[in-house]
Design a protein around this motif. Sequence first.
Motif, PDB file in Angstrom:
ATOM      1  N   GLY B 128     -36.362  -5.368  57.782  1.00 34.95           N
ATOM      2  CA  GLY B 128     -36.551  -6.183  58.977  1.00 34.95           C
ATOM      3  C   GLY B 128     -35.319  -6.224  59.866  1.00 34.95           C
ATOM      4  O   GLY B 128     -34.781  -5.203  60.267  1.00 34.95           O
ATOM      5  N   ILE B 129     -34.876  -7.429  60.162  1.00 34.82           N
ATOM      6  CA  ILE B 129     -33.821  -7.623  61.143  1.00 34.82           C
ATOM      7  C   ILE B 129     -32.499  -7.032  60.660  1.00 34.82           C
ATOM      8  O   ILE B 129     -31.690  -6.545  61.457  1.00 34.82           O
ATOM      9  N   PHE B 130     -32.283  -7.042  59.355  1.00 30.16           N
ATOM     10  CA  PHE B 130     -31.026  -6.510  58.845  1.00 30.16           C
ATOM     11  C   PHE B 130     -30.963  -5.009  58.984  1.00 30.16           C
ATOM     12  O   PHE B 130     -29.930  -4.431  59.305  1.00 30.16           O
ATOM     13  N   LEU B 132     -32.493  -3.395  61.279  1.00 32.43           N
ATOM     14  CA  LEU B 132     -32.300  -3.210  62.708  1.00 32.43           C
ATOM     15  C   LEU B 132     -30.824  -3.284  63.074  1.00 32.43           C
ATOM     16  O   LEU B 132     -30.285  -2.435  63.781  1.00 32.43           O
ATOM     17  N   MET B 133     -30.158  -4.310  62.570  1.00 34.53           N
ATOM     18  CA  MET B 133     -28.755  -4.507  62.927  1.00 34.53           C
ATOM     19  C   MET B 133     -27.848  -3.482  62.269  1.00 34.53           C
ATOM     20  O   MET B 133     -26.864  -3.035  62.860  1.00 34.53           O
TER      21      MET B 133
END
Lengths: 290, 332, 250
Positions: B128-130, B132-133
Amino acid sequence: MSPELVLQQALNGISFGALLFILAAGLSLIFGMMDVVNLAHGAFYMLGAYVALQVVQATGQFWAAVVIAPVVLGLVGLVIEPLLLRRLRGRHLEQVLLTIGVALVITDLIGLVWGREARTLPFPPGFDRSIDIAGSAYPTYRLFVIAFAVVLAVVLYYLHRRTAIGALIRAGVDDAEMLAALGVDTDRLFAVTFAVGAALAGLAGVIAAPAFGVRPGMDVDALIFSLIVVVVGGLGTLGGASVGAALVGPAETFGKVLVPQFALALIFAIMAVILLARPSGLLGRIRISR
Amino acid sequence: MTRPTKASLSRGPRVRRWAPPFAGAAALVALFTFPDWSASMEGSRYASTILRDMLVFAVYALSLDVLIGRAGMPSLGHAAFFGGGAYAAAIAAERLGTDELAVTLGAAVVVAAALALVIGALTVRAAGIFFLMLTLAFAQMAFAIAFQWTDLTGGSNGFAGVRRPVLLGLDLSPPDSIYRLVVVVFGIVALVVWWIARSEYGRALVGVRENERRMRALGYDTTRLKLSAFVLAGSLAGVAGALSAWSFRFVSPNDVGLGTSVTGFVMVLIGGAGTLLGPILGAGLVLYIERVLSSAIPYSQTVLGIVFIVFVLAARQGLVGVAVQVWTRVRR
Amino acid sequence: MSADGAAVAVDGLRRDFGGVRALDGVSFAVAYGERRAIIGPNGAGKTTLFNVLTGELAPSGGRVLLGGQEVTGMRTWRLARRGLARMYQRNELFDPLSARQNVALALGAARGPYHLRPAGERAEVDEADALLERVGLADRARDPARALSHGERRQLELALALAQRPRVLLLDEPTAGMSPAETSAITALIGELERSLTILIVEHDMDVVFRIADRITVLHEGKVIADGGPEEVRGDRLVNEVYLGKVLER
C-alpha cells in the motif's frame, strides 16, 4: 573545515531544518489524521509563496503576507477537502491520486496567473542585513527563520496538547473511527485538519520565499523534502516532523559541503533505510491501513 | 474474462475470439505504414512525430500497468527504470562504440532490469502506501544520481546528441525509420503484455492483486511473484526509455523524476488499469493534451489535472472500464 | 502418541500479544487420518492456534511439527507446499474471478506460477469443474465469486482448500453463518472426505463436532483443559463448567 565555517554551516542547517519543520508539520498532520499522503503539499507551499509575492507587490508589507497567505491556503484546503477528498473517504490510494490531480491543476494555474519566470521576494525590512557571528557575516533573516519556527513549534505544541481542538486532533490521529462512533463530527474535523495542513504549507512558502526564491518547480522540491522529513521523523506526529526536520536540515547542509556529488542521493538513501527498518519513522505512529 | 469452453469451438464465438488480435495486427500494419499513406496529407510529418511519442509512452504505460493493473502494486517510482533505460541506451552508444540496436537496446533492458531487481528486492515486501513511498524514495535517489553525476549523465544539462541505433547495417536515424522502429517495438511489447495477461503467470499476478493472503495459503511464494512482476515491468519501462532517448535524441534527469512517474500513473488510470487498450489510450490522451492541446490553449495541464480528478472520483476504471460498463448495459 | 508419529502436532506452544498470553503451553498430537475438533469459548485461543499452525503467526515459544518434521516458524506458503491447507473462517476468495478460475488458481499452485501457457486450458478446466462438482457448485462454475451466496462461498472456500491436495486440512468454523440445510450439506461433505486426509476442525456448532470428530481438544484461556473422545469430553466436569454449560444455555 574551520570552526567559523562549521558554525556557519550549522546555522544554515538549523535554519533549513526550521523551514523544513514548518513545511512538514502540515503534511504529517494530514497523514496522521486522514491516512492521506497529500501529494499536493508542495503545490500548497508554492501557492503560499506566490500569494505572498502578490501581497507584497500590492501592499509592500511582508508581514501582511505572513498572515494572508496561510489564510488563503486554509480556505483552499477547506474547499478541497469536502468537495473532493471526502467523496473518497476510506479509499486511501484514490485520495493520494486525487491530490496528484490537485497539484497538477494548482501548479499550472499558478503559471498562468503569475508567469513562469523565477521571481524574488525581498527580505522584510529589519531582516535584510547581516550580523557578525564568530567573525563572518550571517544573514539575519535566517536567524529570524529559526526563531519563527521555534515560536511556531511552541504555539503548535500548546494548541496540540492543551486545547480541546488539539485533543480532538490527537484522538483523531489515534483512531478516527472511534471518534466518529462517539459522535464527533469527523467530517468537520478532517476538513479543518486538511485546512490547517494546507495553511502551514502556505506559511512555509512565505517564509522560504525571500531566501529561496519563487519559481516553477519549487513544488516538487518542497514535496520531496517534506516527504523525507515526515518519513524520517515519524508519520503522523508534530514531534516526528520536528525530529525529522532537525535531522534532515543539517544532514542536507553538511552533505552538500562534504560530499557535494552525492548529497542528494544520500538523503534519499537515509529515507529509504528508515522506511525499510522502521516504516513508521523514528517517532511516528501508524495504523496498518491500505 | 471468458475461458474457452466447448461452446467456443463453434463458428460464431470463434470469430469473436480472433477478432481482437486481428484488429490489433491490422492497426499495427496501419501504424507502420502511416508515413507512406499519409505523405500527401498536410501535417503528416508532425502527425507521425506525435504518434511516435504516443507509442513510446504507450510502452511506458503498458509497463507500469503490469504493476498497477495486473499485480496490484501501485508505484510512484517507475520513472527510475524509464530514465535508467534511456540513459543506458545513450551512454552505451557513446561508451561502447557501437550503435547496434541489439547492443544499445540490450543495455537499456539490462540496466533497467538490474535496477528493478535491486529496488524490488528492497521494496516488494511493503504494501500500500509504504510501497508507494519506498518506490518514490528510490526513484528520487536515481534522480539525484542522474542529476549530480555530471561525468556520466551530463548532469542537470542532460545528455544531448543521443545516437540513433543501427540495425544490422541499416541506419535508423531518419525520422521515418525511428518511427517504424517505435511501432515495431510497441507491437512486440503489446504482444508480450497481452500474452502474459492471458497466461497462468498473469492469472497468478491477478491472484496476488485480489487476495495475497489466500495466494500464500495456497502455496504461492507471493514475494517472488511480486518481485518478478516488478523486474518485468521495470525492463519494459527500460525499453520505453531507450525509445524515448532515440526519439528525442536527448535524455534529461526529468526522465527519472517524479513528474514522469506521476505521468505514467495518470495515463494508466485514465485509460483503464488492468486492460491492454487502457494504458495505450491513456498514453495517447495524455500526450494529446500535453502536445497538441498545449499549443492551442495555455492551460492544458490544468485540463489534464481536472480530467484526472474526474476519473479518480467517478471513473476509477478508466476509459476502457467505462466503455465496457456502457456496452454491458446497452446489451441488456 | 508421540509428536513424531503424528500427522500434525504442537508441543508447548506459546503465543503472546503484548501482555496477553493467547496460547499458554498448548500440546497435542493428531494421528494420520484422524478428525480432531478444537473447541473452546471465544477468546480461548483457537484462531491464534490455527494462525500459528499455518505460519501466519510466529509462536513465542514451543514447537510445531508436520508429519514428524519440525516446521516451527516456517512461512505460510512453504507449509502449504508441504500439504497443509486451510479453509478460512472469513472467506478468502478471489472475488472478481469465477468459481472455476478460483479453483484453477488453487490447482495451479503445485505447478508454480511461472508458466506462459494460456490460463484455462481444457485439462485444467476439467479438473476444476470436477472439484466444483464435488462441493456442489458445478452449476456456478462461470459465476464470479462475489456473486455467490454466503453458503456457496463457503463451498468454494472448501473447494480451494481441497484443490491443494492437502494431507492436513484445517477447517476454521466451516459452518459459520450457514443455514441448517447448508450446514447439513457441508457436514456431509466433510464426512465423506477420504481417510488419507487428516482434519483439524474448529467449530462452535456442537452437533457438527459430535458428528464428525474422532477426538476433541478443548481449549480455555490458551490452555488445553481436556483431550479425548467425544463421550469422554462430554462427560468431563471441567469442560462442562467452562464451556459446554454455556453452550447448553443457548
